[in-house]
Design a protein around this motif. Sequence first.
Motif, PDB file in Angstrom:
ATOM      1  N   VAL A  97      39.024  36.967  39.831  1.00 33.85           N
ATOM      2  CA  VAL A  97      38.319  38.064  40.874  1.00 33.85           C
ATOM      3  C   VAL A  97      37.554  37.370  41.996  1.00 33.85           C
ATOM      4  N   CYS A  98      37.769  37.929  43.026  1.00 31.86           N
ATOM      5  CA  CYS A  98      37.056  37.529  44.202  1.00 31.86           C
ATOM      6  C   CYS A  98      36.371  39.015  44.902  1.00 31.86           C
ATOM      7  N   VAL A  99      35.131  39.075  45.368  1.00 27.84           N
ATOM      8  CA  VAL A  99      34.433  40.065  45.786  1.00 27.84           C
ATOM      9  C   VAL A  99      33.975  39.379  47.143  1.00 27.84           C
ATOM     10  N   PHE A 100      34.331  39.993  48.353  1.00 27.69           N
ATOM     11  CA  PHE A 100      33.541  39.754  49.641  1.00 27.69           C
ATOM     12  C   PHE A 100      32.958  41.022  50.076  1.00 27.69           C
ATOM     13  N   VAL A 101      31.916  40.658  50.926  1.00 24.46           N
ATOM     14  CA  VAL A 101      30.911  41.849  51.422  1.00 24.46           C
ATOM     15  C   VAL A 101      30.717  41.507  52.837  1.00 24.46           C
ATOM     16  N   ARG A 102      30.677  42.736  53.579  1.00 26.48           N
ATOM     17  CA  ARG A 102      30.571  42.656  55.036  1.00 26.48           C
ATOM     18  C   ARG A 102      29.667  43.967  55.338  1.00 26.48           C
ATOM     19  N   LEU A 103      28.688  43.813  56.184  1.00 27.85           N
ATOM     20  CA  LEU A 103      27.748  45.101  56.586  1.00 27.85           C
ATOM     21  C   LEU A 103      28.558  45.684  57.698  1.00 27.85           C
ATOM     22  N   MET A 109      30.666  52.129  43.211  1.00 29.49           N
ATOM     23  CA  MET A 109      32.118  52.131  43.500  1.00 29.49           C
ATOM     24  C   MET A 109      32.744  51.110  42.578  1.00 29.49           C
ATOM     25  N   ALA A 110      33.813  51.892  41.818  1.00 29.66           N
ATOM     26  CA  ALA A 110      34.552  51.201  41.071  1.00 29.66           C
ATOM     27  C   ALA A 110      36.000  50.461  41.404  1.00 29.66           C
ATOM     28  N   LEU A 119      41.843  45.624  47.410  1.00 28.77           N
ATOM     29  CA  LEU A 119      41.418  46.805  47.925  1.00 28.77           C
ATOM     30  C   LEU A 119      39.918  46.633  48.663  1.00 28.77           C
ATOM     31  N   THR A 120      39.781  47.667  49.745  1.00 27.07           N
ATOM     32  CA  THR A 120      38.708  47.700  50.463  1.00 27.07           C
ATOM     33  C   THR A 120      37.945  49.051  50.279  1.00 27.07           C
ATOM     34  N   ARG A 121      36.642  48.967  49.962  1.00 21.43           N
ATOM     35  CA  ARG A 121      35.921  50.225  49.746  1.00 21.43           C
ATOM     36  C   ARG A 121      34.462  50.010  50.638  1.00 21.43           C
ATOM     37  N   ILE A 145      30.495  51.540  50.832  1.00 18.08           N
ATOM     38  CA  ILE A 145      29.267  52.011  50.031  1.00 18.08           C
ATOM     39  C   ILE A 145      28.086  52.213  51.279  1.00 18.08           C
ATOM     40  N   ASP A 146      27.807  53.278  51.667  1.00 17.07           N
ATOM     41  CA  ASP A 146      26.604  53.304  52.550  1.00 17.07           C
ATOM     42  C   ASP A 146      26.599  52.142  53.626  1.00 17.07           C
ATOM     43  N   GLN A 147      27.775  52.103  54.456  1.00 14.10           N
ATOM     44  CA  GLN A 147      27.881  51.243  55.186  1.00 14.10           C
ATOM     45  C   GLN A 147      27.804  49.777  55.128  1.00 14.10           C
ATOM     46  N   VAL A 148      28.024  49.577  53.755  1.00 16.50           N
ATOM     47  CA  VAL A 148      28.449  48.311  53.204  1.00 16.50           C
ATOM     48  C   VAL A 148      29.846  48.225  52.796  1.00 16.50           C
ATOM     49  N   ARG A 149      30.612  47.340  53.492  1.00 16.61           N
ATOM     50  CA  ARG A 149      32.020  46.992  53.215  1.00 16.61           C
ATOM     51  C   ARG A 149      32.274  46.154  52.165  1.00 16.61           C
ATOM     52  N   ILE A 150      33.093  46.316  51.040  1.00 20.09           N
ATOM     53  CA  ILE A 150      33.453  45.448  50.169  1.00 20.09           C
ATOM     54  C   ILE A 150      35.126  45.318  49.834  1.00 20.09           C
ATOM     55  N   VAL A 151      35.394  44.155  49.792  1.00 24.51           N
ATOM     56  CA  VAL A 151      36.793  43.939  49.370  1.00 24.51           C
ATOM     57  C   VAL A 151      36.809  43.032  48.343  1.00 24.51           C
ATOM     58  N   ALA A 152      37.703  43.800  47.306  1.00 26.32           N
ATOM     59  CA  ALA A 152      37.782  42.981  46.051  1.00 26.32           C
ATOM     60  C   ALA A 152      39.413  42.615  45.978  1.00 26.32           C
ATOM     61  N   SER A 153      39.772  41.387  45.283  1.00 25.96           N
ATOM     62  CA  SER A 153      41.101  41.049  45.168  1.00 25.96           C
ATOM     63  C   SER A 153      41.116  40.083  43.707  1.00 25.96           C
ATOM     64  N   ILE A 154      42.124  40.233  43.001  1.00 30.10           N
ATOM     65  CA  ILE A 154      42.657  39.768  42.071  1.00 30.10           C
ATOM     66  C   ILE A 154      43.902  38.969  41.849  1.00 30.10           C
ATOM     67  N   THR A 155      43.934  38.207  40.814  1.00 30.79           N
ATOM     68  CA  THR A 155      45.179  37.750  40.395  1.00 30.79           C
ATOM     69  C   THR A 155      45.911  38.509  39.364  1.00 30.79           C
ATOM     70  N   PRO A 156      47.478  38.434  39.273  1.00 25.63           N
ATOM     71  CA  PRO A 156      47.627  39.046  37.897  1.00 25.63           C
ATOM     72  C   PRO A 156      47.525  38.611  36.811  1.00 25.63           C
ATOM     73  N   PRO A 157      47.147  39.375  35.792  1.00 27.15           N
ATOM     74  CA  PRO A 157      46.654  38.886  34.639  1.00 27.15           C
ATOM     75  C   PRO A 157      47.611  37.874  33.864  1.00 27.15           C
ATOM     76  N   VAL A 158      47.345  37.048  33.270  1.00 29.56           N
ATOM     77  CA  VAL A 158      48.330  35.951  32.475  1.00 29.56           C
ATOM     78  C   VAL A 158      47.596  35.780  31.262  1.00 29.56           C
ATOM     79  N   GLN A 159      48.367  35.268  30.240  1.00 32.40           N
ATOM     80  CA  GLN A 159      47.785  35.045  28.831  1.00 32.40           C
ATOM     81  C   GLN A 159      47.200  34.030  28.934  1.00 32.40           C
ATOM     82  N   ALA A 160      45.919  33.964  28.285  1.00 29.71           N
ATOM     83  CA  ALA A 160      44.804  32.726  28.307  1.00 29.71           C
ATOM     84  C   ALA A 160      44.834  32.109  27.000  1.00 29.71           C
TER      85      ALA A 160
END
Length: 603
Positions: free
Chosen positions: A334-340, A417-418, A432-434, A436-451
């Motif tokens: 999971v990676c989460v990026f933030v931009r105002l 925000m979930a 996905l881009t969401r 929250i009160d003028q705070v922009r958040i982008v979350a990206s994931i890789t497909p789940p694989v067995q660990a």
Amino acid sequence: MFQATHKLNSDNYLNQTLNDMSSSTIRSLSEISETDTTHLSVDLVSAARRNIGFLRSVNECHWLHQRATIVEAIRRYDEVWMPLISDLTVEGSTPPMVLPPFDVEWVWFCHTLNAVGYRKYCESRFSKLIGKPAIFNEENEEYALMRCKEIWVQRYSSEPFENEIESDFQDPPLINEDLFNEVQKQKLLDSKFSEPYLCELVYLIAARQRYRGFLYMIQRFGDGCSRFVPALDILLMLLTHRSYPTVYVEELKDMWGCMGKIVGIWETVKEKEVEETKKLWERTFDQPYEKAGGGIAVELDKVILAKPPIYWEISDVDVNTKYKSMIPRFLLEVCVFVRLSARMKATHGDTKHNFLRLRMVRRHRELKLEKLIPNFSNDSWQKAWHLYCEFGTRGLMVELRGRGGHCFKGSKLLNSMAFYWNDLLRAPSITLTREIDQVRIVASITPPVQAPYLFKCVPDRVIDDSGAMISDVILKLNNYRPQKGRWLSCTVLDHAGRECFVFRIRVGGGFWRKGAETPSAVNWEDKIIEIREGSWSYVAVSIGRAPDKVVGTATPKESPEQWQAAWHFSTGDELLINWGSSTSSPDLSFSLKSQEYSDSSVS
């Protein structure tokens, strides 16, 4: 002086390009189609899947990395295969459905990755570019290999189809040093694409779309950047595209000069060059350039890239086929990026005490990762969190919170925000881009694989010979019949806290009634260890019986000379242990004598 002036002009050109782009309409990455950029005729998703499997096969063939083997493979490639495929190739038509032997195919693959060098080689020797057939399934692959063998044997009867040179053959003659260097350079290529999620269909589809966006960016603004640094997913598609040389050259002929600016996989780049590519991508698509499974794939100058903290074991099937109590564990990156927002200033008095908190939707309630709002800017995306999460957590929650004044402790939830894993898997580019009160958040994931399986061993209550816990509750259920024997027990929990196994070791004998009885000691040979599969059968809140199914035992035995402890397993194996008898030699050594394998020792 010339270099300094050239560098200054390049920086000015880049800034002018970015300014021009800011005034133009920003395209969404999901909107980029083949009409906006070059047409990709080859199925890059299937081709990338095949290439990854091919690289793993090459990595497992240690004989293929011996110098004598490589030199012989290059000779076979140069003197036999390329003349053969050239005779079968009709310029302007689809490449013939034939595939060379494994060692020759490896040399061919490495050669095609150097697009310029391969093109010159083909045109100088055969006056045409030799292409590769698009074969993506095992049946067609087997047919192409057998057809090649028939033609090979017919034309070169004295030349064996397989590489039969001995690996210890001394100093074989090298006929093409440049090609030898190419093969040597790519021998660790599998290590760049070793993560198991790279073969997942949803990842490859997203990677193809980002590669299309990368080509769009180069095509539109190629003159605005001196070098382009590819991310891992884009690099995978680029190398796959190059491995089909006729298609690659034809489809990118209009931007051939700009393609030479792309950094090679083994090159070292400066951080400034990476930032240039990131800025150009952000201005083009208004998204962060890096993503989960799509970080910078090349080495940075004077920067040691951290290795992933997770060991991804590559396996097409679950290694556990015996124990039903063991449930597979799936991980994702999971990676989460933030931009105002442009309307928001991080230094504003109303927001300087605000912060973002990351939590899991399910499980791990104690996990709280926080970042202050003033740490982010409104002119670029910044990576806030990079995590590896279990799919069972369902998703992550990002909360916008405000701290109290100097006289107050704690914080107040302002908004949240979930990002659910299932929603991300259905999203374009798994991103996905969401806001929250003028705070922009982008979350990206890789497909789940067995660990790998993850277990925790927890000490539990003392139990009797039958497996029941020593308790008044059990006595009452047994009509106050005494409980015989004493065993120490441990419960094995999996990653989700489920009970999988119960370990127990006999430590005493005697009977227990309601009162203070003292158990009797048992001999060393009677201190048996048992492993039982399943969970406790509870008869009260925390009182129960161990599962009945015994899946393994370890019985102490008299240790041989020079060993201090020995156990005989129910599998027939024997474990020997020795430890230093003095403080000057505290070494601990093990030896496992297996019925199937030779004796192996570990110190």
